[in-house]
Design a protein around this motif. Sequence first.
Motif, PDB file in Angstrom:
ATOM      1  N   THR A 198       0.835  -1.198   0.000  1.00  0.00           N
ATOM      2  CA  THR A 198       0.000   0.000   0.000  1.00  0.00           C
ATOM      3  C   THR A 198       0.873   1.252   0.000  1.00  0.00           C
ATOM      4  O   THR A 198       1.742   1.407   0.868  1.00  0.00           O
ATOM      5  CB  THR A 198      -0.918   0.021   1.240  1.00  0.00           C
ATOM      6  N   LEU A 199       0.630   2.128  -0.968  1.00  0.00           N
ATOM      7  CA  LEU A 199       1.289   3.426  -1.006  1.00  0.00           C
ATOM      8  C   LEU A 199       0.391   4.409  -0.267  1.00  0.00           C
ATOM      9  O   LEU A 199      -0.784   4.593  -0.633  1.00  0.00           O
ATOM     10  CB  LEU A 199       1.512   3.896  -2.444  1.00  0.00           C
ATOM     11  N   VAL A 200       0.919   5.003   0.798  1.00  0.00           N
ATOM     12  CA  VAL A 200       0.186   5.996   1.587  1.00  0.00           C
ATOM     13  C   VAL A 200       0.833   7.353   1.356  1.00  0.00           C
ATOM     14  O   VAL A 200       2.043   7.504   1.523  1.00  0.00           O
ATOM     15  CB  VAL A 200       0.228   5.669   3.098  1.00  0.00           C
ATOM     16  N   THR A 201       0.015   8.336   0.976  1.00  0.00           N
ATOM     17  CA  THR A 201       0.501   9.701   0.792  1.00  0.00           C
ATOM     18  C   THR A 201      -0.260  10.619   1.739  1.00  0.00           C
ATOM     19  O   THR A 201      -1.484  10.573   1.807  1.00  0.00           O
ATOM     20  CB  THR A 201       0.313  10.167  -0.665  1.00  0.00           C
ATOM     21  N   VAL A 202       0.489  11.426   2.470  1.00  0.00           N
ATOM     22  CA  VAL A 202      -0.080  12.403   3.393  1.00  0.00           C
ATOM     23  C   VAL A 202       0.302  13.778   2.866  1.00  0.00           C
ATOM     24  O   VAL A 202       1.481  14.058   2.642  1.00  0.00           O
ATOM     25  CB  VAL A 202       0.487  12.211   4.819  1.00  0.00           C
ATOM     26  N   GLU A 203      -0.730  14.614   2.660  1.00  0.00           N
ATOM     27  CA  GLU A 203      -0.511  15.975   2.171  1.00  0.00           C
ATOM     28  C   GLU A 203      -1.245  16.937   3.081  1.00  0.00           C
ATOM     29  O   GLU A 203      -2.306  16.599   3.619  1.00  0.00           O
ATOM     30  CB  GLU A 203      -1.097  16.160   0.772  1.00  0.00           C
ATOM     31  N   GLU A 204      -0.696  18.136   3.242  1.00  0.00           N
ATOM     32  CA  GLU A 204      -1.361  19.124   4.077  1.00  0.00           C
ATOM     33  C   GLU A 204      -0.934  20.522   3.672  1.00  0.00           C
ATOM     34  O   GLU A 204       0.210  20.740   3.269  1.00  0.00           O
ATOM     35  CB  GLU A 204      -1.003  18.874   5.547  1.00  0.00           C
ATOM     36  N   SER A 205      -1.883  21.443   3.787  1.00  0.00           N
ATOM     37  CA  SER A 205      -1.567  22.862   3.655  1.00  0.00           C
ATOM     38  C   SER A 205      -2.120  23.562   4.880  1.00  0.00           C
ATOM     39  O   SER A 205      -3.188  23.204   5.380  1.00  0.00           O
ATOM     40  CB  SER A 205      -2.159  23.459   2.373  1.00  0.00           C
ATOM     41  N   MET A 206      -1.364  24.531   5.383  1.00  0.00           N
ATOM     42  CA  MET A 206      -1.774  25.285   6.572  1.00  0.00           C
ATOM     43  C   MET A 206      -1.593  26.771   6.313  1.00  0.00           C
ATOM     44  O   MET A 206      -0.607  27.186   5.700  1.00  0.00           O
ATOM     45  CB  MET A 206      -0.916  24.907   7.782  1.00  0.00           C
ATOM     46  N   SER A 207      -2.548  27.546   6.803  1.00  0.00           N
ATOM     47  CA  SER A 207      -2.436  28.992   6.689  1.00  0.00           C
ATOM     48  C   SER A 207      -2.980  29.652   7.944  1.00  0.00           C
ATOM     49  O   SER A 207      -3.730  29.042   8.699  1.00  0.00           O
ATOM     50  CB  SER A 207      -3.189  29.498   5.462  1.00  0.00           C
ATOM     51  N   GLY A 208      -2.589  30.892   8.136  1.00  0.00           N
ATOM     52  CA  GLY A 208      -3.052  31.689   9.259  1.00  0.00           C
ATOM     53  C   GLY A 208      -2.057  32.797   9.514  1.00  0.00           C
ATOM     54  O   GLY A 208      -0.859  32.618   9.295  1.00  0.00           O
ATOM     55  N   PRO A 209      -2.556  33.947   9.935  1.00  0.00           N
ATOM     56  CA  PRO A 209      -1.664  35.066  10.199  1.00  0.00           C
ATOM     57  C   PRO A 209      -0.591  34.691  11.224  1.00  0.00           C
ATOM     58  O   PRO A 209      -0.897  34.074  12.248  1.00  0.00           O
ATOM     59  CB  PRO A 209      -2.579  36.160  10.759  1.00  0.00           C
ATOM     60  N   LEU A 210       0.624  35.004  10.909  1.00  0.00           N
ATOM     61  CA  LEU A 210       1.795  34.799  11.778  1.00  0.00           C
ATOM     62  C   LEU A 210       2.169  33.327  11.981  1.00  0.00           C
ATOM     63  O   LEU A 210       3.074  33.016  12.752  1.00  0.00           O
ATOM     64  CB  LEU A 210       1.610  35.491  13.135  1.00  0.00           C
ATOM     65  N   LEU A 211       1.515  32.406  11.284  1.00  0.00           N
ATOM     66  CA  LEU A 211       1.801  30.978  11.412  1.00  0.00           C
ATOM     67  C   LEU A 211       3.285  30.680  11.224  1.00  0.00           C
ATOM     68  O   LEU A 211       3.880  29.903  11.972  1.00  0.00           O
ATOM     69  CB  LEU A 211       0.977  30.178  10.392  1.00  0.00           C
ATOM     70  N   THR A 212       3.894  31.301  10.237  1.00  0.00           N
ATOM     71  CA  THR A 212       5.289  30.987   9.906  1.00  0.00           C
ATOM     72  C   THR A 212       6.280  31.464  10.976  1.00  0.00           C
ATOM     73  O   THR A 212       7.447  31.088  10.923  1.00  0.00           O
ATOM     74  CB  THR A 212       5.684  31.579   8.539  1.00  0.00           C
ATOM     75  N   LEU A 213       5.806  32.237  11.942  1.00  0.00           N
ATOM     76  CA  LEU A 213       6.699  32.636  13.032  1.00  0.00           C
ATOM     77  C   LEU A 213       6.968  31.468  13.984  1.00  0.00           C
ATOM     78  O   LEU A 213       7.971  31.453  14.689  1.00  0.00           O
ATOM     79  CB  LEU A 213       6.104  33.808  13.824  1.00  0.00           C
ATOM     80  N   PHE A 214       6.049  30.490  14.027  1.00  0.00           N
ATOM     81  CA  PHE A 214       6.251  29.377  14.952  1.00  0.00           C
ATOM     82  C   PHE A 214       6.060  28.001  14.320  1.00  0.00           C
ATOM     83  O   PHE A 214       6.202  26.992  15.000  1.00  0.00           O
ATOM     84  CB  PHE A 214       5.339  29.518  16.188  1.00  0.00           C
TER      85      PHE A 214
END
Length: 166
Positions: free
Chosen positions: A123-139
């Motif tokens: 079984t090939l399992v692929t996990v993908e995700e996108s995340m957004s939100g103000p100031l998210l990239t600071l932490f």
Amino acid sequence: MKIFYAGPSLERLHEEYAKKGLLDENAPVKSSSSAVVNAPIGKVWKLLADMASWPDWRSDAHVVELGEMKPDATFRWKIRGSAIKSTFAVVEPERELTWTGVAMGMMKAIDRMTLSETADGQTLVTVEESMSGPLLTLFYSSAKLRKGHEDLLRMLKTAAEETAHV
């Protein structure tokens, strides 16, 4: 600027992205990882879909509240201590499990897991995700998200392969 990117509304992410198998490509935090699991697709799906039993094999997450597993049904869970309210977008047994979620009231994500059978029955399992939100990239970063996905895949692979050969 990506640091202030809030992304589409959660409703739009759910209806126009997640339900159509899409991530938010403009999100500042994104990841995609895959692993081949030496177990039948049904065994892997059972581990993913039995969310109440995640703590049996997945040390970083547990479900707090779970109703019926179907599109537009909500559930609450915690991952590494963070509380998340999620809504299923796609539930296709042995093929795809996708949901949208919100944490801290403003961090929005699309989580997508797909399964496919390899030519030799693995079984090939692929996990993908996108995340957004103000100031998210600071932490939080794409590298940190990818590490979480790789940890998840490693735990899933171990659990599925242990039970596949018993």
